[in-house]
Design a protein around this motif. Structure first.
Motif, PDB file in Angstrom:
ATOM      1  N   THR A  39       4.742 -33.082 -36.354  1.00  0.00           N
ATOM      2  CA  THR A  39       4.239 -33.164 -35.087  1.00  0.00           C
ATOM      3  C   THR A  39       3.072 -32.142 -34.936  1.00  0.00           C
ATOM      4  OG1 THR A  39       6.315 -33.057 -33.782  1.00  0.00           O
ATOM      5  CG2 THR A  39       4.658 -32.430 -32.573  1.00  0.00           C
ATOM      6  N   ILE A  40       1.857 -32.581 -34.486  1.00  0.00           N
ATOM      7  CA  ILE A  40       0.932 -31.720 -34.198  1.00  0.00           C
ATOM      8  C   ILE A  40       1.014 -30.825 -32.962  1.00  0.00           C
ATOM      9  CG2 ILE A  40      -1.897 -31.823 -33.826  1.00  0.00           C
ATOM     10  CD1 ILE A  40      -0.655 -32.843 -36.759  1.00  0.00           C
ATOM     11  N   LEU A  41       0.830 -29.628 -33.033  1.00  0.00           N
ATOM     12  CA  LEU A  41       0.994 -28.636 -31.822  1.00  0.00           C
ATOM     13  C   LEU A  41      -0.204 -28.086 -31.559  1.00  0.00           C
ATOM     14  CD1 LEU A  41       4.214 -26.785 -33.281  1.00  0.00           C
ATOM     15  CD2 LEU A  41       4.233 -28.647 -31.541  1.00  0.00           C
ATOM     16  N   THR A  42      -0.674 -28.335 -30.207  1.00  0.00           N
ATOM     17  CA  THR A  42      -2.038 -28.023 -29.943  1.00  0.00           C
ATOM     18  C   THR A  42      -1.862 -26.970 -28.695  1.00  0.00           C
ATOM     19  OG1 THR A  42      -2.730 -29.869 -30.551  1.00  0.00           O
ATOM     20  CG2 THR A  42      -4.434 -28.658 -29.056  1.00  0.00           C
ATOM     21  N   GLY A  54       2.990 -19.032 -27.305  1.00  0.00           N
ATOM     22  CA  GLY A  54       2.503 -20.162 -26.536  1.00  0.00           C
ATOM     23  C   GLY A  54       1.323 -19.798 -25.578  1.00  0.00           C
ATOM     24  N   GLY A  55       0.670 -20.915 -25.511  1.00  0.00           N
ATOM     25  CA  GLY A  55      -0.635 -20.580 -24.771  1.00  0.00           C
ATOM     26  C   GLY A  55      -0.703 -20.763 -23.171  1.00  0.00           C
ATOM     27  N   MET A  56      -1.670 -21.065 -22.735  1.00  0.00           N
ATOM     28  CA  MET A  56      -1.777 -21.391 -21.098  1.00  0.00           C
ATOM     29  C   MET A  56      -1.369 -22.933 -21.045  1.00  0.00           C
ATOM     30  SD  MET A  56      -2.936 -18.679 -20.166  1.00  0.00           S
ATOM     31  CE  MET A  56      -3.441 -18.914 -18.329  1.00  0.00           C
ATOM     32  N   VAL A  84      -4.628 -25.303 -33.412  1.00  0.00           N
ATOM     33  CA  VAL A  84      -3.650 -26.283 -33.671  1.00  0.00           C
ATOM     34  C   VAL A  84      -2.924 -26.256 -35.084  1.00  0.00           C
ATOM     35  CG1 VAL A  84      -3.920 -28.859 -34.237  1.00  0.00           C
ATOM     36  CG2 VAL A  84      -5.619 -27.655 -32.878  1.00  0.00           C
ATOM     37  N   LEU A  85      -1.838 -26.700 -35.229  1.00  0.00           N
ATOM     38  CA  LEU A  85      -0.664 -26.416 -36.209  1.00  0.00           C
ATOM     39  C   LEU A  85      -0.091 -27.996 -36.459  1.00  0.00           C
ATOM     40  CD1 LEU A  85       1.007 -24.921 -38.223  1.00  0.00           C
ATOM     41  CD2 LEU A  85       2.642 -24.811 -36.581  1.00  0.00           C
ATOM     42  N   HIS A  86      -0.221 -28.339 -37.747  1.00  0.00           N
ATOM     43  CA  HIS A  86       0.426 -29.674 -38.084  1.00  0.00           C
ATOM     44  C   HIS A  86       1.986 -29.098 -38.517  1.00  0.00           C
ATOM     45  CE1 HIS A  86       0.600 -33.603 -40.774  1.00  0.00           C
ATOM     46  NE2 HIS A  86       1.703 -33.302 -40.029  1.00  0.00           N
ATOM     47  N   ASP A  87       2.910 -29.229 -37.802  1.00  0.00           N
ATOM     48  CA  ASP A  87       4.274 -28.695 -37.852  1.00  0.00           C
ATOM     49  C   ASP A  87       5.046 -29.702 -38.642  1.00  0.00           C
ATOM     50  OD1 ASP A  87       6.630 -27.403 -37.990  1.00  0.00           O
ATOM     51  OD2 ASP A  87       6.972 -27.843 -35.758  1.00  0.00           O
ATOM     52  N   LYS A  92       8.666 -25.792 -35.267  1.00  0.00           N
ATOM     53  CA  LYS A  92       8.093 -25.232 -33.993  1.00  0.00           C
ATOM     54  C   LYS A  92       7.408 -23.834 -34.237  1.00  0.00           C
ATOM     55  CE  LYS A  92       9.541 -28.148 -30.743  1.00  0.00           C
ATOM     56  NZ  LYS A  92       9.823 -29.254 -31.459  1.00  0.00           N
ATOM     57  N   ARG A  93       7.128 -23.731 -35.481  1.00  0.00           N
ATOM     58  CA  ARG A  93       6.355 -22.372 -36.233  1.00  0.00           C
ATOM     59  C   ARG A  93       5.596 -22.836 -37.355  1.00  0.00           C
ATOM     60  NH1 ARG A  93       9.431 -19.654 -40.275  1.00  0.00           N
ATOM     61  NH2 ARG A  93      11.437 -20.684 -40.403  1.00  0.00           N
TER      62      ARG A  93
END
Length: 138
Positions: A39-42, A54-56, A84-87, A92-93
């Motif tokens: 997953t890509i987390l943004t 976590g962000g806003m 951005v993280l390519h998990d 989730k980290r």
């Protein structure tokens, strides 16, 4: 009666000020996704949330080799940064090598890739009253 009229007037002024508060949309293109794994987390961050979880606004989408688009809506004016993280393993980290180097691809606004952890100062951008389009490259 006079107090009721005064209270109603204050309420209407506060309501109209809130209704006029301008928000913008930030469209982000993530380039150079290396594979379809995970997953890509943004996340959209303020100085207070940067590198602290976590962000806003947090968004996630199945990874797709090539590029992906994300949209942050209803963003108020201010200073922000995007991380951005390519998990790849969906834990989730960010995962790290034994020497402390990241195992998974990451990026941030302004595409600053200095040695060491990213800083808000390097990644920050200003949101005013116009929509933005940003590109972040892994």
């Amino acid at each position: 009666m006079k107090n009721l009229v005064l209270a109603l007037g204050i309420f209407l002024v506060a309501f109209s000020a809130k209704a006029q508060e301008k928000t913008v949309t930030i469209k982000v293109t993530i380039e150079n996704v290396m594979n379809d794994n995970g997953t890509i987390l943004t996340s959209l961050h303020t100085n207070e949330t940067f590198m602290k979880g976590g962000g806003m606004i947090d968004l996630a989408e199945k990874a797709k080799k090539g590029s992906l688009n994300f949209t942050f809506e209803n963003v108020k004016p201010g200073s922000y940064a995007i991380m951005v993280l390519h998990d790849e393993n969906d834990n989730k980290r960010m995962d790290f090598e034994a020497n402390g180097m990241p195992k998974e691809n990451y990026g941030m606004s302004n595409n600053e890739m200095a040695m060491g952890p990213p800083t808000f100062a390097d990644a920050k951008f200003e949101v005013a009253d116009e929509d933005l389009e940003l590109t972040i490259r892994f």
